[in-house]
Design a protein around this motif. Structure first.
Motif, PDB file in Angstrom:
ATOM      1  N   ILE A  27      -7.464 -15.541  -8.815  1.00  0.00           N
ATOM      2  CA  ILE A  27      -6.473 -14.532  -8.441  1.00  0.00           C
ATOM      3  C   ILE A  27      -7.099 -13.618  -7.396  1.00  0.00           C
ATOM      4  CG2 ILE A  27      -4.949 -12.692  -9.219  1.00  0.00           C
ATOM      5  CD1 ILE A  27      -5.113 -13.856 -12.042  1.00  0.00           C
ATOM      6  N   PHE A  28      -6.566 -13.674  -6.187  1.00  0.00           N
ATOM      7  CA  PHE A  28      -6.974 -12.765  -5.122  1.00  0.00           C
ATOM      8  C   PHE A  28      -5.969 -11.620  -5.048  1.00  0.00           C
ATOM      9  CE2 PHE A  28      -8.478 -16.973  -3.787  1.00  0.00           C
ATOM     10  CZ  PHE A  28      -9.823 -16.726  -3.596  1.00  0.00           C
ATOM     11  N   CYS A  29      -6.437 -10.422  -4.779  1.00  0.00           N
ATOM     12  CA  CYS A  29      -5.566  -9.254  -4.664  1.00  0.00           C
ATOM     13  C   CYS A  29      -5.844  -8.546  -3.346  1.00  0.00           C
ATOM     14  CB  CYS A  29      -5.817  -8.286  -5.818  1.00  0.00           C
ATOM     15  SG  CYS A  29      -5.672  -9.007  -7.465  1.00  0.00           S
ATOM     16  N   VAL A  30      -4.790  -8.021  -2.742  1.00  0.00           N
ATOM     17  CA  VAL A  30      -4.927  -7.277  -1.495  1.00  0.00           C
ATOM     18  C   VAL A  30      -4.826  -5.789  -1.805  1.00  0.00           C
ATOM     19  CG1 VAL A  30      -4.104  -6.980   0.863  1.00  0.00           C
ATOM     20  CG2 VAL A  30      -3.823  -9.201  -0.283  1.00  0.00           C
ATOM     21  N   GLY A  31      -5.816  -5.031  -1.377  1.00  0.00           N
ATOM     22  CA  GLY A  31      -5.824  -3.598  -1.601  1.00  0.00           C
ATOM     23  C   GLY A  31      -5.258  -2.822  -0.425  1.00  0.00           C
ATOM     24  N   ARG A  32      -4.472  -1.781  -0.736  1.00  0.00           N
ATOM     25  CA  ARG A  32      -3.913  -0.861   0.260  1.00  0.00           C
ATOM     26  C   ARG A  32      -3.152  -1.593   1.358  1.00  0.00           C
ATOM     27  NH1 ARG A  32      -9.476   1.740   0.939  1.00  0.00           N
ATOM     28  NH2 ARG A  32      -9.937   2.467  -1.163  1.00  0.00           N
ATOM     29  N   ASN A  33      -2.196  -2.423   0.952  1.00  0.00           N
ATOM     30  CA  ASN A  33      -1.438  -3.223   1.918  1.00  0.00           C
ATOM     31  C   ASN A  33      -0.072  -2.626   2.234  1.00  0.00           C
ATOM     32  OD1 ASN A  33      -1.302  -5.360   3.712  1.00  0.00           O
ATOM     33  ND2 ASN A  33      -0.442  -6.783   2.210  1.00  0.00           N
ATOM     34  N   TYR A  34       0.216  -1.441   1.704  1.00  0.00           N
ATOM     35  CA  TYR A  34       1.378  -0.647   2.112  1.00  0.00           C
ATOM     36  C   TYR A  34       0.841   0.692   2.609  1.00  0.00           C
ATOM     37  CZ  TYR A  34       4.701  -3.745  -0.350  1.00  0.00           C
ATOM     38  OH  TYR A  34       5.453  -4.817  -0.780  1.00  0.00           O
ATOM     39  N   ALA A  35       1.274   1.134   3.780  1.00  0.00           N
ATOM     40  CA  ALA A  35       0.714   2.345   4.375  1.00  0.00           C
ATOM     41  C   ALA A  35       0.884   3.565   3.477  1.00  0.00           C
ATOM     42  CB  ALA A  35       1.356   2.593   5.737  1.00  0.00           C
ATOM     43  N   ALA A  36       2.060   3.720   2.881  1.00  0.00           N
ATOM     44  CA  ALA A  36       2.310   4.895   2.046  1.00  0.00           C
ATOM     45  C   ALA A  36       1.398   4.905   0.821  1.00  0.00           C
ATOM     46  CB  ALA A  36       3.777   4.948   1.630  1.00  0.00           C
ATOM     47  N   HIS A  37       1.117   3.732   0.251  1.00  0.00           N
ATOM     48  CA  HIS A  37       0.205   3.675  -0.893  1.00  0.00           C
ATOM     49  C   HIS A  37      -1.218   4.005  -0.467  1.00  0.00           C
ATOM     50  CE1 HIS A  37      -1.824   2.528  -4.529  1.00  0.00           C
ATOM     51  NE2 HIS A  37      -2.434   1.515  -3.941  1.00  0.00           N
ATOM     52  N   ALA A  38      -1.637   3.513   0.703  1.00  0.00           N
ATOM     53  CA  ALA A  38      -2.971   3.851   1.197  1.00  0.00           C
ATOM     54  C   ALA A  38      -3.123   5.364   1.323  1.00  0.00           C
ATOM     55  CB  ALA A  38      -3.220   3.172   2.539  1.00  0.00           C
ATOM     56  N   ARG A  39      -2.081   6.014   1.824  1.00  0.00           N
ATOM     57  CA  ARG A  39      -2.140   7.471   1.984  1.00  0.00           C
ATOM     58  C   ARG A  39      -2.191   8.189   0.632  1.00  0.00           C
ATOM     59  NH1 ARG A  39       1.945   6.155   5.994  1.00  0.00           N
ATOM     60  NH2 ARG A  39       0.951   6.103   8.045  1.00  0.00           N
ATOM     61  N   GLU A  40      -1.412   7.689  -0.351  1.00  0.00           N
ATOM     62  CA  GLU A  40      -1.430   8.369  -1.647  1.00  0.00           C
ATOM     63  C   GLU A  40      -2.768   8.180  -2.358  1.00  0.00           C
ATOM     64  OE1 GLU A  40       1.498   7.115  -4.502  1.00  0.00           O
ATOM     65  OE2 GLU A  40       0.806   5.042  -4.542  1.00  0.00           O
ATOM     66  N   MET A  41      -3.527   7.159  -1.936  1.00  0.00           N
ATOM     67  CA  MET A  41      -4.862   6.950  -2.487  1.00  0.00           C
ATOM     68  C   MET A  41      -5.937   7.651  -1.650  1.00  0.00           C
ATOM     69  SD  MET A  41      -4.324   5.318  -5.227  1.00  0.00           S
ATOM     70  CE  MET A  41      -5.976   4.816  -5.693  1.00  0.00           C
ATOM     71  N   GLY A  42      -5.500   8.468  -0.682  1.00  0.00           N
ATOM     72  CA  GLY A  42      -6.435   9.256   0.099  1.00  0.00           C
ATOM     73  C   GLY A  42      -7.080   8.508   1.236  1.00  0.00           C
TER      74      GLY A  42
END
Length: 231
Positions: A27-42
């Motif tokens: 299982i591969f996962c992509v991190g911070r692949n939506y801009a708004a989520h990347a921003r909410e994660m700082g």
């Protein structure tokens, strides 16, 4: 073949409308692949591209199952995701041909021990304890490409106890599915049975025992997970 201890069972996920199942290899996962989520994660999505991490194959949980609140966390989060199932392997896959390697798609939930993830991030350590724990990869029934095509747009929506928490569109992915496959295959060979969880929109948040978490992706249906008491 003889083993010195019992061989573990083959992890698998359901296939919609079939008794046959899809074997899970990795299982591969992509991190911070939506801009708004990347921003909410700082993070700044314009300066820091998405990246990959993994979960073990036996972390898979099916639709409708109850997941016990996991140990060693006080901040257990949901993350709605589109899941891609690889049916044909390859290395250095051309982006223009990448979708030829997809067997089907499903709705997924990348369950996360957020406090452990953030602690690891701050210390510059791997995310495994926050992301790759037991029963952390909820994957609904796979739907073959022959039935659903390749969803590049469509609503992705998550609710907890009927209250909307995440609401976005697949078109908001920073790396599209063809790009994900092409980039991933440069680093390692993809093989049939690999799953890719493509990233989550903004709005991630906590789950607690007794919660009912539902995720729906347009054209792929909905999955439900109930959160049980700590085991």
């Amino acid at each position: 073949m003889t083993y010195v201890v019992p061989a573990p069972p083959q992890p698998s996920v359901a296939v919609a409308g079939s008794e046959a199942r899809f074997p899970v290899r990795r299982i591969f996962c992509v991190g911070r692949n939506y801009a708004a989520h990347a921003r909410e994660m700082g993070r700044d999505p314009d300066r820091e591209p998405p990246f990959f991490f993994t979960k073990p194959a036996d972390a898979v949980v099916g639709d409708g199952e109850t997941v016990a609140y996991p140990p060693e966390t006080a901040n257990f989060h949901y993350e709605a995701e589109l899941v891609v199932a690889i049916g044909e392997g390859g290395r250095d896959i051309d982006e223009a041909r990448a979708l030829d390697h997809v067997w089907g798609y499903a709705v997924g939930n990348d369950l996360t021990r957020r406090d452990l993830q953030l602690q690891a991030r701050e210390q510059g350590r791997p995310w495994d304890w926050g992301k790759a724990f037991d029963r952390s990869a909820v994957v609904g029934p796979l739907r073959p490409v022959s039935e659903v095509g390749h969803p590049a747009t469509g609503r992705i929506h998550l609710s907890v106890n009927g209250e909307t928490k995440q609401d976005a569109d697949l078109s908001e992915l920073i790396w599209s599915v063809p790009e994900i496959i092409a980039i991933l295959s440069r680093s390692m060979e993809l093989k049939p049975g690999d799953l890719v969880m493509t990233g989550t929109p903004a709005g991630v948040g906590p789950l607690k025992p007794g919660d009912r978490c539902e995720i729906e992706i347009e054209g792929l249906g909905a999955i439900t997970t109930r959160i049980g008491e700590p085991s």
